[in-house]
Scaffold this motif. Sequence first.
Motif, PDB file in Angstrom:
ATOM      1  N   VAL A 265       0.856  -1.180   0.000  1.00  0.00           N
ATOM      2  CA  VAL A 265       0.000   0.000   0.000  1.00  0.00           C
ATOM      3  C   VAL A 265       0.894   1.232   0.000  1.00  0.00           C
ATOM      4  N   GLY A 266       0.844   1.998  -1.068  1.00  0.00           N
ATOM      5  CA  GLY A 266       1.662   3.199  -1.164  1.00  0.00           C
ATOM      6  C   GLY A 266       1.059   4.154  -2.162  1.00  0.00           C
ATOM      7  N   PRO A 267       1.412   5.435  -2.095  1.00  0.00           N
ATOM      8  CA  PRO A 267       0.815   6.425  -3.007  1.00  0.00           C
ATOM      9  C   PRO A 267       1.204   6.167  -4.451  1.00  0.00           C
ATOM     10  N   PRO A 268       0.385   6.617  -5.400  1.00  0.00           N
ATOM     11  CA  PRO A 268       0.775   6.535  -6.804  1.00  0.00           C
ATOM     12  C   PRO A 268       2.129   7.203  -7.013  1.00  0.00           C
ATOM     13  N   GLY A 269       2.976   6.583  -7.813  1.00  0.00           N
ATOM     14  CA  GLY A 269       4.293   7.142  -8.064  1.00  0.00           C
ATOM     15  C   GLY A 269       5.361   6.627  -7.126  1.00  0.00           C
ATOM     16  N   SER A 270       4.983   5.813  -6.129  1.00  0.00           N
ATOM     17  CA  SER A 270       5.970   5.305  -5.169  1.00  0.00           C
ATOM     18  C   SER A 270       6.714   4.084  -5.683  1.00  0.00           C
ATOM     19  N   GLY A 271       6.318   3.550  -6.824  1.00  0.00           N
ATOM     20  CA  GLY A 271       7.071   2.451  -7.416  1.00  0.00           C
ATOM     21  C   GLY A 271       6.642   1.079  -6.939  1.00  0.00           C
ATOM     22  N   LYS A 272       5.342   0.862  -6.798  1.00  0.00           N
ATOM     23  CA  LYS A 272       4.870  -0.461  -6.383  1.00  0.00           C
ATOM     24  C   LYS A 272       5.136  -1.501  -7.452  1.00  0.00           C
ATOM     25  N   THR A 273       5.035  -1.117  -8.736  1.00  0.00           N
ATOM     26  CA  THR A 273       5.321  -2.062  -9.810  1.00  0.00           C
ATOM     27  C   THR A 273       6.788  -2.476  -9.788  1.00  0.00           C
ATOM     28  N   VAL A 274       7.668  -1.520  -9.553  1.00  0.00           N
ATOM     29  CA  VAL A 274       9.104  -1.835  -9.458  1.00  0.00           C
ATOM     30  C   VAL A 274       9.352  -2.765  -8.276  1.00  0.00           C
ATOM     31  N   ALA A 275       8.719  -2.483  -7.138  1.00  0.00           N
ATOM     32  CA  ALA A 275       8.875  -3.358  -5.977  1.00  0.00           C
ATOM     33  C   ALA A 275       8.353  -4.758  -6.279  1.00  0.00           C
ATOM     34  N   ALA A 276       7.252  -4.842  -7.030  1.00  0.00           N
ATOM     35  CA  ALA A 276       6.709  -6.153  -7.402  1.00  0.00           C
ATOM     36  C   ALA A 276       7.698  -6.923  -8.261  1.00  0.00           C
ATOM     37  N   MET A 277       8.403  -6.230  -9.159  1.00  0.00           N
ATOM     38  CA  MET A 277       9.431  -6.906  -9.956  1.00  0.00           C
ATOM     39  C   MET A 277      10.590  -7.351  -9.067  1.00  0.00           C
ATOM     40  N   GLY A 278      10.872  -6.584  -8.006  1.00  0.00           N
ATOM     41  CA  GLY A 278      11.868  -7.010  -7.037  1.00  0.00           C
ATOM     42  C   GLY A 278      11.429  -8.269  -6.308  1.00  0.00           C
ATOM     43  N   VAL A 279      10.121  -8.371  -6.013  1.00  0.00           N
ATOM     44  CA  VAL A 279       9.581  -9.586  -5.398  1.00  0.00           C
ATOM     45  C   VAL A 279       9.705 -10.761  -6.353  1.00  0.00           C
ATOM     46  N   LEU A 280       9.398 -10.534  -7.639  1.00  0.00           N
ATOM     47  CA  LEU A 280       9.516 -11.594  -8.644  1.00  0.00           C
ATOM     48  C   LEU A 280      10.947 -12.136  -8.678  1.00  0.00           C
ATOM     49  N   GLU A 281      11.919 -11.234  -8.640  1.00  0.00           N
ATOM     50  CA  GLU A 281      13.327 -11.644  -8.623  1.00  0.00           C
ATOM     51  C   GLU A 281      13.634 -12.448  -7.369  1.00  0.00           C
ATOM     52  N   ALA A 282      13.137 -11.999  -6.221  1.00  0.00           N
ATOM     53  CA  ALA A 282      13.438 -12.663  -4.944  1.00  0.00           C
ATOM     54  C   ALA A 282      12.777 -14.031  -4.850  1.00  0.00           C
ATOM     55  N   VAL A 283      11.532 -14.150  -5.333  1.00  0.00           N
ATOM     56  CA  VAL A 283      10.808 -15.420  -5.257  1.00  0.00           C
ATOM     57  C   VAL A 283      11.378 -16.426  -6.250  1.00  0.00           C
TER      58      VAL A 283
END
Length: 599
Positions: A265-283
Amino acid sequence: MTDISKEAFHDALEAVGRPVATAAQVARELDCTQAEAADALAELAESGDVERADVENDPVVWYPRDWLELTDRERVVPFPDRREIVVDQPAQFTRAQLSRFAHLADTTRSGSYRYVVREEDVWAAPFESLDDLLDAMDRVLPRDCPGLKDWVEEQWNRATRFRLVTHEDGYVVLEAKTESLLGNVADQHLADDVIRAPISDTEAWVAENKVAELKRTLYEAGYPVQDERDLESGEPLDVDLHLELRDYQQDWVERFVDASSGVLVGPPGSGKTVAAMGVLEAVGGETLILVPSRELAAQWREELLAHTSLERDQIGEYHGGTKNVRPVTIATYQTAGMDRHRHVFDDREWGLVVYDEVHHIPAEVARRSADLQSKHRLGLTATPVREDDKEEDIYTLVGPPIGTDWDALFDAGYVAEPTVEIRYVPWRDDDARYEYAAESGHTRRRLAAENPAKDEEVKHLLRQHADKQALVFVDYLEQGERLAEAIDAPFVSGETRHAEREALFDRFRTGALDALVVSRIGDEGIDLPDAELAVVASGLGGSRRQGAQRAGRTMRPGGQSLLFVLATRGTEEEDDARSRMRHLAAKGVRVTESGSEQA
């Protein structure tokens, strides 16, 4: 001599409950002698901060030289028995801190905010421990509230009473902390077909197809369930992220990996999609990404190709336009929820399922996708609130919230804090006002929303901020077409062909277009990073999520972002506008109100 500051004197006045006080009253509140208080107040009088007056019943009373300092300063008043907190003129820090454990229930034009601490606020509070939560409360509340803290502790503990685990033989088990919990809570609230059989005094065998129902039922009974099942991890997938995560994004990834499920949960523009790609890499497992629209599916594909090591043949899309399943598959909620396509997703073992714009999950079709079995379930949203009060379904079906205070991201410069103004527009003439008064229901609301006087206000705002790219939001097609003609800009709606829509969005992104009029399709799933100005000409009643989504179209780093919400004066649109912006106010964004400059 005791040193009493001007602020300490103001605190004493608040404690006394009067705008004037004697030295004896100040001494009692500040724990000093009357003589010390009198001397200190005399010092403040010499410096010009305090005035004194002789009165008949008491020789001397003291009061602030500037009375406005009392009305403009922040005041936090807790009501522990009602679990409410009323704040006058709150600082941004106070609003952001309260948003972590309380719900903003109401605001007034005078700057008062009323918060309520609910069960779900405690269950979803983003703290590692109860001590961290209580410390946050101490930082914002002016006095100790033992009754409220005891209730918060009880709710925190309730969130650890039940958990779901996987038995060594592969079936799902519900574990309770005590025998009475299993017998008096679970058995009484759950339907007969949810529990297959008891295993012990504190364990029961759960029907696998009833897990989501169990979690929702116990949540509604006041007992959120910790889901610790051994779910599918999928085929391994080696992915490298080509971006460096910000500190808070890395924190999101680490907290998610530890929990295996959660909602960013974060404001628009905070990079949730980028963080999700970081999760994809980690998983490192095959991944299904669920989105609300084809446009968003295309954006995800381009983002993955641009910022990860994934090749084109490793990414598939599955929706009305194309149907390819690959190690990373992007599908729409609508398609994934259809019975004729369910086997495509059920038959594959996914290491990670990503629910973008996860507030769609409680909807009937989207809810079906929550039954997909994956060890890792990740939701993404700026605004988990729903007007049907089903936001708890998001956390029971996907996972608990993982987020960062909006205020912290504003301060760090990662996200631009928008300047938000509700602007009240008069009717164009008496005939329009009389027509509104004669109608009722939806017709009445639509007349206020489409008030033609808003056209001139939009034109005025665009001229006033001619150096900024502008988005104008509407909820009605006729109003959109009329406004588009008035400001000489394209109108994008659900009736706009997909190819034409994408071409217009691309022109806007590159700066070839200065303005766009957008219908509800612009509320989410469309990346317009260069929008510096947003004007909401009409909105969906009091939808808080829509308000935050439209504000989010301007919340990008750099520059000053502006949001104007237009409401017809003297109509229910005024209250609707405040309701839509209340969610932003709860996140620490300051919202102001004014009259139309064209009035």
